[in-house]
Structure formats: C-alpha cells, structure tokens
Design a protein around this motif. Structure first.
Motif, PDB file in Angstrom:
ATOM      1  N   ARG A 187       0.866  -1.176   0.000  1.00 26.59           N
ATOM      2  CA  ARG A 187       0.000   0.000   0.000  1.00 26.59           C
ATOM      3  C   ARG A 187       0.907   1.232   0.000  1.00 26.59           C
ATOM      4  NH1 ARG A 187      -4.115   0.052   4.655  1.00 26.59           N
ATOM      5  NH2 ARG A 187      -5.235  -1.340   3.228  1.00 26.59           N
ATOM      6  N   PRO A 188       1.001   1.940  -1.124  1.00 27.76           N
ATOM      7  CA  PRO A 188       1.940   3.075  -1.214  1.00 27.76           C
ATOM      8  C   PRO A 188       1.580   4.192  -0.256  1.00 27.76           C
ATOM      9  CG  PRO A 188       0.520   3.004  -3.144  1.00 27.76           C
ATOM     10  CD  PRO A 188       0.257   1.746  -2.379  1.00 27.76           C
ATOM     11  N   GLY A 189       2.610   4.832   0.295  1.00 29.01           N
ATOM     12  CA  GLY A 189       2.409   5.967   1.179  1.00 29.01           C
ATOM     13  C   GLY A 189       2.263   7.254   0.390  1.00 29.01           C
ATOM     14  N   PRO A 190       2.002   8.353   1.053  1.00 33.53           N
ATOM     15  CA  PRO A 190       1.791   9.629   0.361  1.00 33.53           C
ATOM     16  C   PRO A 190       3.023  10.153  -0.370  1.00 33.53           C
ATOM     17  CG  PRO A 190       1.849   9.932   2.747  1.00 33.53           C
ATOM     18  CD  PRO A 190       1.793   8.464   2.506  1.00 33.53           C
ATOM     19  N   VAL A 191       4.210   9.621  -0.033  1.00 35.14           N
ATOM     20  CA  VAL A 191       5.411  10.095  -0.712  1.00 35.14           C
ATOM     21  C   VAL A 191       5.459   9.608  -2.162  1.00 35.14           C
ATOM     22  CG1 VAL A 191       7.009   8.174  -0.246  1.00 35.14           C
ATOM     23  CG2 VAL A 191       7.882  10.525  -0.272  1.00 35.14           C
ATOM     24  N   MET A 192       4.610   8.646  -2.502  1.00 37.71           N
ATOM     25  CA  MET A 192       4.579   8.121  -3.870  1.00 37.71           C
ATOM     26  C   MET A 192       3.711   8.999  -4.772  1.00 37.71           C
ATOM     27  SD  MET A 192       6.483   5.397  -3.620  1.00 37.71           S
ATOM     28  CE  MET A 192       6.140   4.259  -4.956  1.00 37.71           C
ATOM     29  N   ALA A 193       3.882  10.297  -4.686  1.00 38.44           N
ATOM     30  CA  ALA A 193       3.189  11.254  -5.548  1.00 38.44           C
ATOM     31  C   ALA A 193       4.232  12.134  -6.213  1.00 38.44           C
ATOM     32  CB  ALA A 193       2.195  12.087  -4.740  1.00 38.44           C
ATOM     33  N   GLN A 194       3.802  12.930  -7.184  1.00 35.92           N
ATOM     34  CA  GLN A 194       4.763  13.762  -7.920  1.00 35.92           C
ATOM     35  C   GLN A 194       5.120  15.037  -7.158  1.00 35.92           C
ATOM     36  OE1 GLN A 194       2.348  13.750 -11.498  1.00 35.92           O
ATOM     37  NE2 GLN A 194       3.887  12.551 -12.590  1.00 35.92           N
ATOM     38  N   ILE A 195       4.151  15.644  -6.503  1.00 40.12           N
ATOM     39  CA  ILE A 195       4.415  16.804  -5.644  1.00 40.12           C
ATOM     40  C   ILE A 195       3.891  16.474  -4.257  1.00 40.12           C
ATOM     41  CG2 ILE A 195       3.887  19.228  -5.189  1.00 40.12           C
ATOM     42  CD1 ILE A 195       3.944  19.767  -8.122  1.00 40.12           C
ATOM     43  N   VAL A 196       4.801  16.480  -3.277  1.00 42.86           N
ATOM     44  CA  VAL A 196       4.467  16.084  -1.910  1.00 42.86           C
ATOM     45  C   VAL A 196       4.651  17.294  -0.996  1.00 42.86           C
ATOM     46  CG1 VAL A 196       5.019  14.557   0.013  1.00 42.86           C
ATOM     47  CG2 VAL A 196       5.204  13.716  -2.339  1.00 42.86           C
ATOM     48  N   LEU A 197       3.585  17.656  -0.277  1.00 45.10           N
ATOM     49  CA  LEU A 197       3.664  18.726   0.709  1.00 45.10           C
ATOM     50  C   LEU A 197       3.902  18.105   2.078  1.00 45.10           C
ATOM     51  CD1 LEU A 197       3.369  21.725   1.545  1.00 45.10           C
ATOM     52  CD2 LEU A 197       0.929  21.271   1.867  1.00 45.10           C
ATOM     53  N   SER A 198       5.063  18.359   2.656  1.00 49.64           N
ATOM     54  CA  SER A 198       5.401  17.864   3.994  1.00 49.64           C
ATOM     55  C   SER A 198       5.162  19.005   4.978  1.00 49.64           C
ATOM     56  CB  SER A 198       6.854  17.395   4.046  1.00 49.64           C
ATOM     57  OG  SER A 198       7.091  16.406   3.060  1.00 49.64           O
ATOM     58  N   ASP A 199       3.972  19.023   5.540  1.00 51.37           N
ATOM     59  CA  ASP A 199       3.562  20.157   6.376  1.00 51.37           C
ATOM     60  C   ASP A 199       4.129  20.036   7.785  1.00 51.37           C
ATOM     61  OD1 ASP A 199       2.341  22.578   6.524  1.00 51.37           O
ATOM     62  OD2 ASP A 199       0.289  21.821   6.365  1.00 51.37           O
ATOM     63  N   GLU A 200       4.749  21.125   8.256  1.00 49.28           N
ATOM     64  CA  GLU A 200       5.365  21.190   9.579  1.00 49.28           C
ATOM     65  C   GLU A 200       6.324  20.015   9.795  1.00 49.28           C
ATOM     66  OE1 GLU A 200       2.733  23.508  12.657  1.00 49.28           O
ATOM     67  OE2 GLU A 200       1.587  21.799  11.914  1.00 49.28           O
ATOM     68  N   ILE A 201       7.282  19.904   8.897  1.00 52.12           N
ATOM     69  CA  ILE A 201       8.201  18.776   8.892  1.00 52.12           C
ATOM     70  C   ILE A 201       9.000  18.673  10.185  1.00 52.12           C
ATOM     71  CG2 ILE A 201      10.024  20.101   7.727  1.00 52.12           C
ATOM     72  CD1 ILE A 201      10.787  17.533   6.247  1.00 52.12           C
ATOM     73  N   ASN A 202       9.233  19.790  10.843  1.00 48.53           N
ATOM     74  CA  ASN A 202      10.040  19.756  12.070  1.00 48.53           C
ATOM     75  C   ASN A 202       9.258  19.286  13.297  1.00 48.53           C
ATOM     76  OD1 ASN A 202       8.550  22.151  11.896  1.00 48.53           O
ATOM     77  ND2 ASN A 202       9.981  23.298  13.180  1.00 48.53           N
ATOM     78  N   ARG A 203       7.995  18.901  13.127  1.00 47.29           N
ATOM     79  CA  ARG A 203       7.237  18.337  14.249  1.00 47.29           C
ATOM     80  C   ARG A 203       7.395  16.821  14.332  1.00 47.29           C
ATOM     81  NH1 ARG A 203       4.748  21.746  17.161  1.00 47.29           N
ATOM     82  NH2 ARG A 203       3.997  23.740  16.370  1.00 47.29           N
ATOM     83  N   ALA A 204       7.921  16.201  13.292  1.00 40.30           N
ATOM     84  CA  ALA A 204       8.114  14.749  13.305  1.00 40.30           C
ATOM     85  C   ALA A 204       9.447  14.402  13.957  1.00 40.30           C
ATOM     86  CB  ALA A 204       8.063  14.197  11.883  1.00 40.30           C
ATOM     87  N   THR A 205       9.556  13.173  14.424  1.00 39.41           N
ATOM     88  CA  THR A 205      10.799  12.713  15.046  1.00 39.41           C
ATOM     89  C   THR A 205      11.881  12.542  13.981  1.00 39.41           C
ATOM     90  OG1 THR A 205      10.157  10.397  14.788  1.00 39.41           O
ATOM     91  CG2 THR A 205       9.518  11.495  16.840  1.00 39.41           C
ATOM     92  N   PRO A 206      13.155  12.584  14.369  1.00 36.99           N
ATOM     93  CA  PRO A 206      14.241  12.391  13.398  1.00 36.99           C
ATOM     94  C   PRO A 206      14.114  11.087  12.614  1.00 36.99           C
ATOM     95  CG  PRO A 206      15.126  13.231  15.450  1.00 36.99           C
ATOM     96  CD  PRO A 206      13.670  12.945  15.698  1.00 36.99           C
TER      97      PRO A 206
END
Length: 317
Positions: free
Chosen positions: A96-115
C-alpha cells in the motif's frame, strides 16, 4: 525541447498559479526553478499565508499528482513510505503506497516529526526511491518535496539535521501580503475558491522535457568561477562556522541555468546567480554563536559575501 519554449510554458504556469496566489510572483518563479532542477523547497514562514495553497496550485497547474503529509510526533516512517499488508482474500502480501509516492508532496510542519520519520524522506529526496522491507521502488517523475516549518512555535519540534536541510535546493519565505494585495485576496475569494476551478496548463511529460532542456543552458567560464568564488567565500568568512558544501555549488549552478531559461535566455548572467544566492545558500551555512548574539542573521552574512565577491563584468562584455 527548444530552450526558447521554456519561457512561454513557465509564464503560462506562473499566470495560472497567480489566479490563486496574489502578489508572490518571485516566490512562484523560485518554485518553478526548483521544479526544473528536480530540487526540493523548504518554506519557513508563519501559518495562514498560503503555503499549502501554493503547493496545490502548482500541482494542479502542472497536471501532477499531489499528496499532503501532516507531520506530527507520532508519525511513523511507514506512514510516509507505505507498508506491506497481508490480504486475506488474495492470501498474499500487497504493498500500500504511502503519500510520498506522488509527484508533488507537501510535507507540512516537517520539524514536528521525530528524526526517525524525517529520515524517511532522505532517501526519497536524494535518490528518488523508497525502500520498504527489502524492496526498493522508484518514485514517480517529476518528483518534488515542498516542506514547511513554522519559525515561531519551537516547542515540541525536532530541528532538521544539516544533512537533510542541505538536500533542499531552496529555502524561501512568502511573507505577509501588502495592503493592496490583501484586499485583492478578499475580493478574489469572496464568492468561491479559485483553486477549485484551476485547470492544468501543461503536463508532467512536458515538464520532464523542460528539465532535460535546461541543462543545455550555457554557463560561461567566468560565471562558473563566480559561483565557485561565492561558495568558497562562505567557507572562509570570519562569521561562518560551517560553509556551503559542493552540493551547494552544484545547486546554485543548476538553479542559475533554470532561472536563465525561465527568463528567455540560453545563457546564465551574473545577475541570475546574485538573485538565487539568498534562497540557495542561506540555509546551507552555520554562522558562529557570537555573530548570532550580535543579532546578525545568515541572510545578512550571505548578502555581505555576495557584495564582496567581484562580479565578472569585464569578462562578459
């Protein structure tokens, strides 16, 4: 594709995005530069100024697939890349592909995720592929990550490591609109959201042809040396602890080619380099603590460096 066609297509895309985004022509141009370089963009700005709308408008104008990832502390790497699950009906494991398997990916508030989760984007951004279990799968092309982070709220965030920040071609800010632009926004969104009726003005295959064509933009020897001198100056500046890497040199070189093509030229001029330097280099340097205590910013240091490096005027005339 002929280089002269790029300006017309780029202007068409910019005009289309401008139907939704008001008064941010220079920002839209930088996003197109990143697209032509197959690069990624980090947008650092306060909430509510149109970061998500810009990403959606760009994807729709280009006819590209779009997915948004809201980064939170409990987001897992598999939530980004995708997972294998057991299908009881088929009696086999399916992907089941994740959202990164798109052509334009918006990573909103990327600094809220863990390293750990942030690192899931590293392979995707640099190698344009994802590895799930033991299988490696290529990402669709064109592919671009548009990541956002809020510079105000730092509580509960995880600062991006230098290795990941360096993988962003550009770091840009939208800024607040002027009084006239804000009034225009109210009028434009009064009856309906123009994003809902926005149509594609080009298609992914044409964008891929443009990406190949911009590499043919000529960079004269003196301009190439100009780029190298600016980058090397960041490593030797008294207020800089960590200068720009060779990846930064290549990023500035490629971005200058793309900007020249968007502006209808088959060659790069020093002004292209000077225009792009703040967006390409600012996030790649680390200024000293003493400089930061004096109230100086990376933007000011980069601007000072650019002003100190001689522009190759005589060689081009």
């Amino acid at each position: 594709m002929d280089l002269h066609e790029i300006q017309g297509i780029g202007q068409r895309v910019m005009n289309n995005i401008n139907k939704v985004i008001v008064g941010k022509e220079s920002v839209i141009e930088l996003v197109l530069v990143a697209l032509l370089c197959e690069g990624h963009v980090l947008i650092e700005d306060v909430p509510g100024i149109g970061k998500t709308t810009l990403a959606k408008a760009a994807a729709r104008s280009l006819g590209c697939t779009f997915r948004r990832i809201q980064f939170t502390p409990d987001l897992l790497p598999s939530d980004v890349t995708g997972i294998y699950y057991f299908n009881q009906k088929a009696q086999e494991f399916l992907f089941r592909p994740g959202p990164v398997m798109a052509q334009i990916v918006l990573s909103d508030e990327i600094n809220r995720a863990t390293p750990r989760t942030q690192s899931a984007l590293l392979e995707a951004m640099q190698e344009r592929q994802v590895t799930v279990d033991v299988e490696t799968m290529p990402l669709p092309r064109p592919f671009m990550v548009l990541a956002t982070q809020n510079p105000i709220e730092l509580e509960g965030t995880f600062p991006l490591p230098e290795a990941q920040i360096d993988r962003f071609l550009l770091k840009i800010k939208l800024g607040y609109p002027s009084e006239e632009e804000e009034n225009d926004i109210l009028l434009r969104f009064e009856k309906e959201d123009p994003l809902e009726t926005l149509e594609a003005v080009t298609f992914p295959e044409e964008l891929l042809a443009m990406q190949e064509a911009v590499r043919r933009v000529m960079v004269e020897e003196s301009v190439r040396h100009y780029i190298v001198k600016i980058v090397r100056a960041t490593r030797e500046h008294q207020h800089v602890d960590l200068g720009v890497s060779p990846r930064g040199s290549l990023s500035l070189y490629r971005a200058a080619q793309a900007l020249a093509a968007l502006r209808g030229r088959t060659f790069v001029i020093p002004d292209d380099v000077k225009t792009l330097t703040p967006a390409v280099l600012t996030h790649r340097i680390m200024i000293s603590p003493q400089t930061r205590l004096r109230g100086r910013t990376s933007e000011e240091v980069v601007s000072e460096i650019v002003n100190e490096v001689p522009v190759p005027v005589d060689e081009l005339s």
